[in-house]
Motif scaffolding. Structure first.
Motif, PDB file in Angstrom:
ATOM      1  N   THR B  73      88.132  59.983  22.723  1.00  0.00           N
ATOM      2  CA  THR B  73      88.285  58.525  22.759  1.00  0.00           C
ATOM      3  C   THR B  73      86.938  57.815  22.852  1.00  0.00           C
ATOM      4  N   THR B  76      80.340  56.644  19.895  1.00  0.00           N
ATOM      5  CA  THR B  76      78.893  56.688  20.122  1.00  0.00           C
ATOM      6  C   THR B  76      78.433  55.494  20.944  1.00  0.00           C
ATOM      7  N   ARG B  77      78.966  54.342  20.596  1.00  0.00           N
ATOM      8  CA  ARG B  77      78.526  53.136  21.294  1.00  0.00           C
ATOM      9  C   ARG B  77      78.963  53.144  22.748  1.00  0.00           C
ATOM     10  N   THR B  78      80.106  53.767  22.999  1.00  0.00           N
ATOM     11  CA  THR B  78      80.531  53.895  24.390  1.00  0.00           C
ATOM     12  C   THR B  78      79.495  54.681  25.180  1.00  0.00           C
ATOM     13  N   LEU B  80      76.316  55.077  24.412  1.00  0.00           N
ATOM     14  CA  LEU B  80      75.075  54.310  24.517  1.00  0.00           C
ATOM     15  C   LEU B  80      75.186  53.266  25.621  1.00  0.00           C
ATOM     16  N   ALA B  81      76.334  52.578  25.662  1.00  0.00           N
ATOM     17  CA  ALA B  81      76.513  51.547  26.688  1.00  0.00           C
ATOM     18  C   ALA B  81      76.476  52.173  28.078  1.00  0.00           C
ATOM     19  N   ARG B  82      77.164  53.293  28.222  1.00  0.00           N
ATOM     20  CA  ARG B  82      77.191  53.949  29.534  1.00  0.00           C
ATOM     21  C   ARG B  82      75.802  54.430  29.911  1.00  0.00           C
ATOM     22  N   GLN B  83      75.111  55.024  28.953  1.00  0.00           N
ATOM     23  CA  GLN B  83      73.767  55.515  29.242  1.00  0.00           C
ATOM     24  C   GLN B  83      72.854  54.376  29.658  1.00  0.00           C
ATOM     25  N   HIS B  84      73.007  53.243  28.979  1.00  0.00           N
ATOM     26  CA  HIS B  84      72.162  52.114  29.330  1.00  0.00           C
ATOM     27  C   HIS B  84      72.427  51.667  30.761  1.00  0.00           C
TER      28      HIS B  84
END
Lengths: 256, 256
Positions: B73, B76-78, B80-84
């Motif tokens: 689910t 990639t952007r999920t 990236l957002a979490r990593q940020h």
DNA sequence: CCTTGCCCCTGACGCGACGTCAGGACCCAG
DNA sequence: CTGGGTCCTGACGTCGCGTCAGGGGCAAGG
């Protein structure tokens, strides 16, 4: 006057086993033992432990920490000064990482195809490689991990479709105001800039005005982004840079 | 179209052995093998590697990273957002550490006796415990370590004596101007504040005007510091807070 | 006096994330 | 056909602990 091992463990947030380990390898040998052979930590021991933990947080191996702390020429203040420098260096590095992530997210929404080398740029640089460890406990405990999971919204593909449509709309609106000759520091343009910033904050990460201004610079300076942005309208990237900067200045003035 | 393992190692700053390891545990299995059974990494593999390295930099265990990345689910952007978010959280934490170190250095120069609990405060708090690892390689290589050593001046006891005399002198001078009724935002007081800031920068760490203003607040708000400072003259801590703040404002205005 | 708890002790083994050989294959160049 | 460079797969070593296992010291309660 002495502190028992369990007590020290609680105070410092370490496990008893960790303190045993530090004793065994000679990194932190308690000043005394009670008649019952229990470890008894002095105040100096505790300060040494603090030094150890700080260096460890910075990623030094225990052996390195030992040689650092046992250097007779090094004063406590020498360690504090060095630790402070290391911490701020680490912060700088992480800011680069954060910026790279912002960069990647923008590339993602614009469907830019970055080359592998570009994507790995951040890690390819000399010293970077390993940091980490932090989370063996922090995220190892399943509850903490679950919490972290919960805080991240699980966007669906439909969501991402909406995201793209939304950002597309904002770009179109900005392209229009530009073509109409509205200056970038006009309220209308700044409001659209603010809408763009809100869009990013809503869907991606907390995009502060400063970060947003940085984004604008990236659009104008990084040719890959410039190309994609200017596909909407010639010169749009430069316009965005000005509008984002004007909006950031406006927000700062509002704050005082 | 595929990248060999050594190539990927160079691009990503990892060792070949590390990539072998990730293959073996199933974290990063290259898309193909050549007829000679050599690993061949696709572009997707490289993007996955980038995700892995970012999470690893944040301290996740490899097993955790695998479950994160294999979550169907998660887009990639999920990630990236979490990593940020994780990176900025880590930055906040490190800023706390830096501030605590500044605090400790002040306590050191003032000969304040902090209790063990106060010293360990930063680590006692719940989630803190382990970060680190970073330097197993970064400081493990002896040359890098030597460089780090070289950059830290090895102060002697005589040096520290001079440091203390110097700071004492500055305090005395400020106490004098205060008693003479000179306002804290007067040039004379601000110049002394600036001398204090330069003193810290010279001997301890790069003390920016912002940090210096924070120091002034600490003098006035933390009763242990207030007591020591006010021993020079009643109300000096409040005076310092104002003078440091005024000096910081002056410097900012000079900058533009 | 003996048990129950609680904290302490010392081995000793296990594990995660690799590093470091060892032994061998492929492949192009000279 | 002999190097040199890159690749492969075991297998063992290391570091920083976690996790039992087996046992002791000591106060409170039965």
């Amino acid at each position: 006057m002495g502190h028992a091992v369990g007590e020290v463990a609680r105070m410092s947030g370490q496990t008893v086993r960790t303190l045993h380990h530090y004793d065994r390898i000679g990194l932190l040998v308690p000043a005394e033992r009670t008649p019952a052979d229990h470890r008894s930590y002095s105040h100096q021991d505790l300060e040494r432990l603090r030094q150890i933990l700080t260096y460890r947080e910075l990623g030094f191996a225990l052996g390195q920490i030992a040689t650092l702390l046992d250097d007779p020429t090094a004063h406590t203040r020498t360690h504090l000064a060095r630790q402070h420098r290391l911490v701020t260096e680490r912060i700088d590095r992480l800011r680069e990482v954060a910026q790279a992530l912002e960069h990647l997210m923008e590339a993602e929404t614009m469907n830019l195809n970055l080359t592998p080398a570009e994507r790995l740029e951040l890690f390819g640089d000399f010293d970077v490689d390993a940091h980490s460890e932090e989370a063996h406990r922090r995220w190892g405990r399943t509850d903490a991990y679950a919490q972290s999971q919960g805080r991240v919204n699980a966007y669906t593909k439909a969501d991402w479709g909406r995201v793209n449509a939304e950002s597309e709309e904002i770009y179109q609106a900005l392209a229009r105001t530009m073509r109409e000759g509205t200056p970038a520091d006009n309220t209308e343009a700044m409001d659209l800039a603010e809408r763009h910033r809100a869009h990013i904050t809503r869907w991606f990460y907390d995009c502060t005005p400063q970060i947003h201004r940085g984004l604008g610079r990236m659009y104008a300076d990084d040719e890959r982004f410039t190309a994609t942005v200017d596909a909407h309208a010639e010169g749009l990237s430069a316009y965005l840079r000005e509008a984002f900067a004007a909006n950031a200045a406006r927000l700062r003035d509002d704050q005082g």
